[in-house]
Design a protein around this motif. Structure first.
Motif, PDB file in Angstrom:
ATOM      1  N   LYS A  37      55.329  49.536  22.530  1.00 22.82           N
ATOM      2  CA  LYS A  37      55.563  49.518  23.974  1.00 22.82           C
ATOM      3  C   LYS A  37      56.905  48.870  24.286  1.00 22.82           C
ATOM      4  N   LYS A  38      57.695  49.552  25.111  1.00 23.34           N
ATOM      5  CA  LYS A  38      58.984  49.006  25.535  1.00 23.34           C
ATOM      6  C   LYS A  38      58.777  47.966  26.628  1.00 23.34           C
ATOM      7  N   VAL A  39      59.852  47.323  26.996  1.00 20.23           N
ATOM      8  CA  VAL A  39      59.786  46.302  28.048  1.00 20.23           C
ATOM      9  C   VAL A  39      59.331  46.937  29.350  1.00 20.23           C
ATOM     10  N   GLY A  40      58.291  46.391  29.949  1.00 19.99           N
ATOM     11  CA  GLY A  40      57.770  46.892  31.217  1.00 19.99           C
ATOM     12  C   GLY A  40      56.709  47.959  31.083  1.00 19.99           C
ATOM     13  N   GLU A  41      56.423  48.434  29.869  1.00 24.47           N
ATOM     14  CA  GLU A  41      55.435  49.502  29.702  1.00 24.47           C
ATOM     15  C   GLU A  41      54.005  48.987  29.777  1.00 24.47           C
ATOM     16  N   LEU A  42      53.774  47.743  29.406  1.00 20.72           N
ATOM     17  CA  LEU A  42      52.432  47.166  29.535  1.00 20.72           C
ATOM     18  C   LEU A  42      52.296  46.621  30.954  1.00 20.72           C
ATOM     19  N   ARG A  43      51.417  47.214  31.743  1.00 22.14           N
ATOM     20  CA  ARG A  43      51.356  46.879  33.172  1.00 22.14           C
ATOM     21  C   ARG A  43      49.974  46.395  33.611  1.00 22.14           C
ATOM     22  N   SER A  44      49.097  46.038  32.674  1.00 22.12           N
ATOM     23  CA  SER A  44      47.772  45.572  33.083  1.00 22.12           C
ATOM     24  C   SER A  44      47.181  44.657  32.018  1.00 22.12           C
ATOM     25  N   PHE A  45      46.304  43.774  32.445  1.00 24.59           N
ATOM     26  CA  PHE A  45      45.508  42.956  31.529  1.00 24.59           C
ATOM     27  C   PHE A  45      44.116  42.792  32.134  1.00 24.59           C
ATOM     28  N   THR A  46      43.133  42.554  31.275  1.00 23.78           N
ATOM     29  CA  THR A  46      41.726  42.631  31.678  1.00 23.78           C
ATOM     30  C   THR A  46      40.986  41.346  31.372  1.00 23.78           C
ATOM     31  N   PHE A  47      40.173  40.919  32.345  1.00 30.09           N
ATOM     32  CA  PHE A  47      39.186  39.868  32.136  1.00 30.09           C
ATOM     33  C   PHE A  47      37.842  40.573  31.891  1.00 30.09           C
ATOM     34  N   PRO A  48      37.239  40.421  30.705  1.00 35.65           N
ATOM     35  CA  PRO A  48      36.042  41.213  30.377  1.00 35.65           C
ATOM     36  C   PRO A  48      34.785  40.791  31.122  1.00 35.65           C
ATOM     37  N   ARG A  49      34.801  39.629  31.792  1.00 35.62           N
ATOM     38  CA  ARG A  49      33.625  39.164  32.528  1.00 35.62           C
ATOM     39  C   ARG A  49      34.056  38.679  33.906  1.00 35.62           C
ATOM     40  N   ILE A  50      33.192  38.883  34.875  1.00 34.74           N
ATOM     41  CA  ILE A  50      33.493  38.482  36.248  1.00 34.74           C
ATOM     42  C   ILE A  50      32.211  38.010  36.928  1.00 34.74           C
ATOM     43  N   ASN A  51      32.351  36.941  37.663  1.00 38.42           N
ATOM     44  CA  ASN A  51      31.242  36.365  38.442  1.00 38.42           C
ATOM     45  C   ASN A  51      30.027  35.989  37.589  1.00 38.42           C
ATOM     46  N   CYS A  52      30.300  35.377  36.437  1.00 38.47           N
ATOM     47  CA  CYS A  52      29.215  34.833  35.629  1.00 38.47           C
ATOM     48  C   CYS A  52      29.648  33.466  35.096  1.00 38.47           C
ATOM     49  N   ALA A  53      28.775  32.817  34.338  1.00 35.90           N
ATOM     50  CA  ALA A  53      29.007  31.422  33.952  1.00 35.90           C
ATOM     51  C   ALA A  53      30.286  31.258  33.128  1.00 35.90           C
ATOM     52  N   LYS A  54      30.505  32.101  32.134  1.00 35.43           N
ATOM     53  CA  LYS A  54      31.658  31.970  31.246  1.00 35.43           C
ATOM     54  C   LYS A  54      32.781  32.939  31.588  1.00 35.43           C
ATOM     55  N   ALA A  55      32.797  33.439  32.798  1.00 37.46           N
ATOM     56  CA  ALA A  55      33.809  34.424  33.199  1.00 37.46           C
ATOM     57  C   ALA A  55      35.125  33.742  33.533  1.00 37.46           C
ATOM     58  N   GLY A  56      36.204  34.461  33.293  1.00 37.30           N
ATOM     59  CA  GLY A  56      37.522  33.965  33.671  1.00 37.30           C
ATOM     60  C   GLY A  56      37.960  34.455  35.029  1.00 37.30           C
ATOM     61  N   ALA A  57      37.135  35.291  35.677  1.00 42.88           N
ATOM     62  CA  ALA A  57      37.459  35.827  36.998  1.00 42.88           C
ATOM     63  C   ALA A  57      36.243  35.723  37.905  1.00 42.88           C
ATOM     64  N   HIS A  58      36.475  35.277  39.123  1.00 48.97           N
ATOM     65  CA  HIS A  58      35.417  35.182  40.132  1.00 48.97           C
ATOM     66  C   HIS A  58      35.972  35.687  41.455  1.00 48.97           C
ATOM     67  N   ILE A  59      35.206  36.519  42.145  1.00 48.84           N
ATOM     68  CA  ILE A  59      35.601  37.020  43.453  1.00 48.84           C
ATOM     69  C   ILE A  59      34.497  36.709  44.450  1.00 48.84           C
ATOM     70  N   ASN A  60      34.895  36.160  45.584  1.00 54.60           N
ATOM     71  CA  ASN A  60      33.923  35.775  46.596  1.00 54.60           C
ATOM     72  C   ASN A  60      34.626  35.650  47.939  1.00 54.60           C
ATOM     73  N   HIS A  61      34.116  36.397  48.942  1.00 53.22           N
ATOM     74  CA  HIS A  61      34.639  36.332  50.315  1.00 53.22           C
ATOM     75  C   HIS A  61      36.147  36.593  50.365  1.00 53.22           C
ATOM     76  N   GLY A  62      36.609  37.606  49.623  1.00 53.47           N
ATOM     77  CA  GLY A  62      38.015  37.986  49.689  1.00 53.47           C
ATOM     78  C   GLY A  62      38.957  37.094  48.917  1.00 53.47           C
ATOM     79  N   ILE A  63      38.450  36.200  48.085  1.00 49.43           N
ATOM     80  CA  ILE A  63      39.282  35.318  47.274  1.00 49.43           C
ATOM     81  C   ILE A  63      38.965  35.577  45.804  1.00 49.43           C
ATOM     82  N   LEU A  64      39.994  35.919  45.049  1.00 54.91           N
ATOM     83  CA  LEU A  64      39.862  36.142  43.615  1.00 54.91           C
ATOM     84  C   LEU A  64      40.410  34.931  42.883  1.00 54.91           C
ATOM     85  N   LYS A  65      39.577  34.327  42.065  1.00 60.59           N
ATOM     86  CA  LYS A  65      39.977  33.148  41.301  1.00 60.59           C
ATOM     87  C   LYS A  65      40.075  33.533  39.835  1.00 60.59           C
ATOM     88  N   LEU A  66      41.289  33.438  39.276  1.00 61.48           N
ATOM     89  CA  LEU A  66      41.535  33.777  37.878  1.00 61.48           C
ATOM     90  C   LEU A  66      41.844  32.510  37.099  1.00 61.48           C
TER      91      LEU A  66
END
Length: 421
Positions: free
Chosen positions: A123-152
């Motif tokens: 991949k050249k510079v700028g070609e990688l444009r996304s990254f993923t958190f595999p869990r959301i809104n659970c105990a060991k998740a790295g991402a939580h969304i609630n009432h329009g606020i995303l906490k990473l």
């Protein structure tokens, strides 16, 4: 059924800088791990009867293939050698390696039809444009969304523009941060367990066959037509002019990057207009019919062997059929794909083959004297094949319920410019 909800997010300047740094570090790690795999392949493979005149690998042959488990086990060592990787959430780095592992498997392992994917590329510079958190809104998740606020994790709280609320019945799975031409987005993947089951075949009351084309976007077996939009064709001159402006800029300069982003926005607008058009047609068809018959087309081969390749790709028939299938599943409507062989040549009235060139747009049968539009005749043949495939009997007109032809204006797309902006 897995659904994806996409929302735009508002970042602080320091958050955007951190995310850009994450993408660059993940890109470098992706390329390093891909190089590891290529090195192992070259060190363990050689021709039986000849040696290369240029070079041959020497040294110890690696005992283990650097698969996902091997490379994920080296993440701790990577963080010790390069401390900046400690700032990236560990689940995100693992998902980056899983992405590489999937690309490698698609290249090495053939699918059910025996075909394999292309060779993974660095991949050249700028070609990688996304990254993923595999869990959301659970105990060991790295991402939580609630009432329009995303906490990473390690990034902080981010404001989300929730234009459509997430249903409470969904089970949230993953959270992906994507950088696009007009800003940053969060894509939340969720599982919906409330998808209706398809209607039983015996209860089907309305059915239709559709034939896609370039003269009209689609023609139904009931005689309805949807005009083609040619979204890319209409923007082609403007896009070419902006690309000429880009060629005059100094590569790598601020003006070059600004013009590059302007061109990317044009492509994004074309893509969104086309997808919005496809969704409107798909919802219209699903509301009216219980069974929809389409051709099982190989659009890639059609575009490869045709002088009308640009127009075929602009129509995006494959994307439309994929969208139609997704909408039909959510509404419990049947989609039947049939073999497109001779659907335009065979007579829908008597079944006799009537050869005709592509320029001939009217079907005239010398046996039963049926005179019909070429595309409508093909749509009726598609419907007949689909009804035979599911075990239903077609009526004399080619469908379960024959409707009166509707003018194109009834679909609401004649002369309308579709846009999400």
């Amino acid at each position: 059924m897995l659904l994806t909800y996409q929302y735009k997010i508002k970042l602080l300047p320091e958050q955007e800088i951190m995310m850009m740094q994450w993408l660059e570090l993940l890109r470098r790690h992706y390329n390093y791990c891909l190089g590891q795999r290529f090195d192992w392949l070259s060190n363990t493979r050689c021709s039986i009867d000849r040696c290369s005149l240029v070079s041959e690998p020497i040294g110890e042959i690696p005992s283990q293939f650097p698969n996902y488990n091997f490379q994920a086990g080296l993440l701790k060592q990577t963080k010790e050698l390069f401390p900046e990787y400690k700032d990236i959430y560990h689940d995100v780095q693992q998902q980056n390696l899983k992405r590489l592992d999937k690309a490698w498997d698609r290249w090495i392992k053939p699918d059910k039809s025996g075909k394999r994917g292309g060779r993974p590329r660095f991949k050249k510079v700028g070609e990688l444009r996304s990254f993923t958190f595999p869990r959301i809104n659970c105990a060991k998740a790295g991402a939580h969304i609630n009432h329009g606020i995303l906490k990473l994790s390690k990034i902080g709280e981010i404001s989300v523009i929730v234009h459509r609320s997430l249903p409470d019945s969904l089970v949230l799975k993953t959270c992906t941060i994507v950088k696009k031409a007009d800003g940053w987005y969060v894509c939340i993947s969720a599982e919906d367990e409330t998808v209706p089951t398809p209607k039983p075949i015996d209860t089907i009351k309305t059915a239709v066959g559709i034939d896609v084309g370039l003269k009209e976007f689609l023609t139904t077996s009931d005689g309805e037509v949807v005009p083609i939009q040619q979204i890319y064709r209409k923007a082609q001159n403007h896009l070419a002019r902006q690309q000429r402006f880009l060629a005059r800029q100094e590569k790598g300069s601020n003006s070059y990057k600004k013009q590059q982003n302007k061109i990317a926005r044009i492509h994004q607008r074309i893509q969104r207009q086309r997808k919005d058009f496809h969704y409107q047609i798909a919802h219209q068809l699903v509301r009216e019919y219980d069974l929809i018959a389409v051709e099982d087309l190989s659009v890639k081969n059609l575009a490869r062997n045709s002088k009308l390749a640009l127009s075929i790709l602009d129509a995006a028939w494959s994307q439309f059929i994929t969208i139609l299938e997704a909408v039909a599943v959510k509404c419990g409507v049947h989609i039947v794909k049939v073999n497109p062989h001779n659907t335009s040549q065979d007579c829908s009235g008597c079944g006799v083959k009537v050869p005709k060139a592509l320029s001939v747009r009217t079907h005239c049968c010398p046996k039963c004297n049926l005179v019909l539009d070429r595309d409508e005749n093909a749509a009726i043949n598609i419907l007949i094949k689909a009804l035979q495939a599911v075990g239903l009997i077609a009526s004399a007109g080619g469908g379960l319920v024959r409707r009166q032809p509707v003018k194109p204006e009834a679909w609401g797309f004649q002369g309308v410019q579709l846009s999400l902006f």
